[in-house]
Scaffold this motif. Structure first.
Motif, PDB file in Angstrom:
ATOM      1  N   PRO A 121       0.708  -1.182   0.068  1.00  0.00           N
ATOM      2  CA  PRO A 121       0.151  -0.067  -0.142  1.00  0.00           C
ATOM      3  C   PRO A 121       0.816   1.169   0.075  1.00  0.00           C
ATOM      4  O   PRO A 121       0.522   2.098  -0.443  1.00  0.00           O
ATOM      5  N   THR A 122       1.904   1.185   0.522  1.00  0.00           N
ATOM      6  CA  THR A 122       2.951   2.341   0.663  1.00  0.00           C
ATOM      7  C   THR A 122       3.393   2.664  -0.894  1.00  0.00           C
ATOM      8  O   THR A 122       3.201   3.739  -1.361  1.00  0.00           O
ATOM      9  N   PHE A 123       3.769   1.840  -1.645  1.00  0.00           N
ATOM     10  CA  PHE A 123       4.375   1.858  -3.079  1.00  0.00           C
ATOM     11  C   PHE A 123       3.107   2.333  -3.862  1.00  0.00           C
ATOM     12  O   PHE A 123       3.358   3.360  -4.627  1.00  0.00           O
ATOM     13  N   VAL A 124       1.987   1.758  -3.785  1.00  0.00           N
ATOM     14  CA  VAL A 124       0.667   2.110  -4.606  1.00  0.00           C
ATOM     15  C   VAL A 124       0.239   3.744  -4.178  1.00  0.00           C
ATOM     16  O   VAL A 124       0.044   4.719  -5.027  1.00  0.00           O
ATOM     17  N   GLU A 133      -3.266   4.878   2.519  1.00  0.00           N
ATOM     18  CA  GLU A 133      -2.607   5.048   3.635  1.00  0.00           C
ATOM     19  C   GLU A 133      -3.613   4.737   4.865  1.00  0.00           C
ATOM     20  O   GLU A 133      -2.861   3.843   5.782  1.00  0.00           O
ATOM     21  N   ALA A 134      -5.017   4.654   4.720  1.00  0.00           N
ATOM     22  CA  ALA A 134      -5.626   3.866   5.874  1.00  0.00           C
ATOM     23  C   ALA A 134      -5.452   2.551   5.962  1.00  0.00           C
ATOM     24  O   ALA A 134      -5.203   2.029   7.076  1.00  0.00           O
ATOM     25  N   ILE A 135      -5.221   1.823   4.657  1.00  0.00           N
ATOM     26  CA  ILE A 135      -4.747   0.524   4.834  1.00  0.00           C
ATOM     27  C   ILE A 135      -3.466  -0.016   5.423  1.00  0.00           C
ATOM     28  O   ILE A 135      -3.067  -0.728   6.123  1.00  0.00           O
ATOM     29  N   LYS A 136      -2.499   0.779   5.128  1.00  0.00           N
ATOM     30  CA  LYS A 136      -1.104   0.613   5.435  1.00  0.00           C
ATOM     31  C   LYS A 136      -1.085   0.816   6.887  1.00  0.00           C
ATOM     32  O   LYS A 136      -0.335   0.138   7.579  1.00  0.00           O
ATOM     33  N   VAL A 137      -1.579   1.951   7.452  1.00  0.00           N
ATOM     34  CA  VAL A 137      -1.337   2.254   8.783  1.00  0.00           C
ATOM     35  C   VAL A 137      -2.253   1.217   9.742  1.00  0.00           C
ATOM     36  O   VAL A 137      -1.793   0.845  10.762  1.00  0.00           O
ATOM     37  N   ARG A 138      -3.317   0.621   9.169  1.00  0.00           N
ATOM     38  CA  ARG A 138      -3.858  -0.496  10.021  1.00  0.00           C
ATOM     39  C   ARG A 138      -2.989  -1.736   9.865  1.00  0.00           C
ATOM     40  O   ARG A 138      -3.091  -2.279  11.026  1.00  0.00           O
ATOM     41  N   SER A 197     -10.299  -5.350   0.838  1.00  0.00           N
ATOM     42  CA  SER A 197     -11.626  -6.120   1.059  1.00  0.00           C
ATOM     43  C   SER A 197     -12.288  -6.125   2.400  1.00  0.00           C
ATOM     44  O   SER A 197     -13.434  -5.939   2.701  1.00  0.00           O
ATOM     45  N   LYS A 198     -11.463  -6.042   3.414  1.00  0.00           N
ATOM     46  CA  LYS A 198     -11.945  -6.062   4.948  1.00  0.00           C
ATOM     47  C   LYS A 198     -12.583  -4.596   5.144  1.00  0.00           C
ATOM     48  O   LYS A 198     -13.389  -4.579   5.760  1.00  0.00           O
ATOM     49  N   VAL A 199     -11.954  -3.589   4.892  1.00  0.00           N
ATOM     50  CA  VAL A 199     -12.388  -2.434   5.050  1.00  0.00           C
ATOM     51  C   VAL A 199     -13.799  -2.254   4.449  1.00  0.00           C
ATOM     52  O   VAL A 199     -14.829  -1.777   5.035  1.00  0.00           O
ATOM     53  N   ILE A 200     -13.769  -2.551   3.068  1.00  0.00           N
ATOM     54  CA  ILE A 200     -15.045  -2.356   2.384  1.00  0.00           C
ATOM     55  C   ILE A 200     -16.175  -2.985   2.977  1.00  0.00           C
ATOM     56  O   ILE A 200     -17.342  -2.831   3.220  1.00  0.00           O
TER      57      ILE A 200
END
Length: 308
Positions: free
Chosen positions: A82-85, A138-143, A160-163
């Protein structure tokens, strides 16, 4: 035919302020931001975990040793996808739109405006848009980085989990604090870089055009490091809050409520957790980003940023 070969004046490969020029700047932003942010994932991982729980590790070195002993190199670079993307998308928007808005505000709408005001307005506008692309990643990376055991092990799983749990809005719950962190950060990053480069050329005593591409990119690196230190200090409290919000925001809690509650727990001093690491991280990151970005511009036959 005269038999003489006429000297052909080399043409600049990309015309300044054309669509191709702005496209090249956008590509340069991707190349400058995606790989550099990914390279410092080990620093970012430990910084985020220490911001969320300052008792987790006694030092950064101890943190890396512990993570490496349990999970190997993969564990040290956990969250790199997620950082790279995210930062590739953000780099595209940040640099591409900065060049667009700088030209629009400074050359088209208000040619007589103070240059620093143009730099600040252009960078704020660019970052506002760039963060909309960055926020979900960023939200996914931090989690992923701040929850133990991890919230998710891959970008796809995290998305997928957040959605599934919170809908699309779950990916954007950190947008306001992200703007609060990134917009001042980018304003300082671009305006102080432009002024630092200008000052370096003044100190050297010769116009920028008298230096070759390699020398100009050296100036970009130094100007970038100076700008990076300022960026780190200005944006650090918001950076801490973004980490806390993404890991410790209760269901149904508004952003303002959550920030008030978190601040009540950590206090003013808590907003500065991990600052020395971030100064080193952001200073190095910013210097290399400007070096890569301006090297790419030189490669295309374009002038480096700043110092005109």
């Amino acid at each position: 035919m005269s038999g003489k070969l006429e000297a052909v004046k080399p043409q600049r490969k990309v015309e300044m302020f054309s669509g191709t020029y702005f496209g090249a700047c956008t590509l340069g932003g991707i190349i400058a931001c995606g790989p550099t942010h990914t390279m410092v994932t080990p620093l970012d991982l430990v910084k985020c975990r220490r911001q969320v729980d300052d008792k987790l590790y006694k030092s950064n070195t101890q943190a890396w040793k512990m993570i490496y002993s349990k999970e190997g190199l993969r564990g040290v670079f956990f969250g790199w996808t997620p950082t790279f993307v995210g930062y590739s998308l953000q780099g595209a928007g940040k640099y591409g739109f900065y060049e667009v808005f700088k030209y629009l505000y400074g050359d088209k709408l208000a040619p007589g405006m103070n240059k620093t005001v143009v730099y600040l307005a252009a960078s704020a506008s660019a970052e506002f848009l760039a963060d909309i692309a960055l926020c979900p990643l960023e939200a996914i990376k931090v989690r992923m980085q701040t929850t133990l055991p991890p919230f998710a092990h891959t970008l796809r799983e995290g998305w997928s989990k957040v959605i599934a749990e919170e809908g699309v809005s779950g990916l954007y719950k950190g947008l306001y604090p992200l703007w609060g962190r990134q917009i001042p950060y980018t304003m300082v990053k671009f305006a102080s870089f432009e002024k630092a480069v200008e000052q370096i050329y003044k100190t050297l005593g010769k116009p920028k055009s008298s230096y070759n591409g390699l020398q100009q990119t050296g100036v970009s690196f130094l100007g970038g490091y100076i700008a990076g230190i300022g960026c780190a200090v200005v944006s650090h409290p918001a950076d801490v809050m973004v980490s806390k919000l993404n890991s410790d925001r209760k269901a149904g809690e508004g952003a303002g409520q959550a920030m008030t509650r978190i601040y009540g727990k950590i206090g003013f001093a808590g907003l500065w957790n991990g600052l020395p690491v971030r100064i080193f991280m952001i200073g190095t990151l910013t210097a290399f980003q400007w070096l890569i970005y301006d090297s790419f511009k030189v490669y295309l036959g374009l002038p480096t940023t700043g110092g005109h």
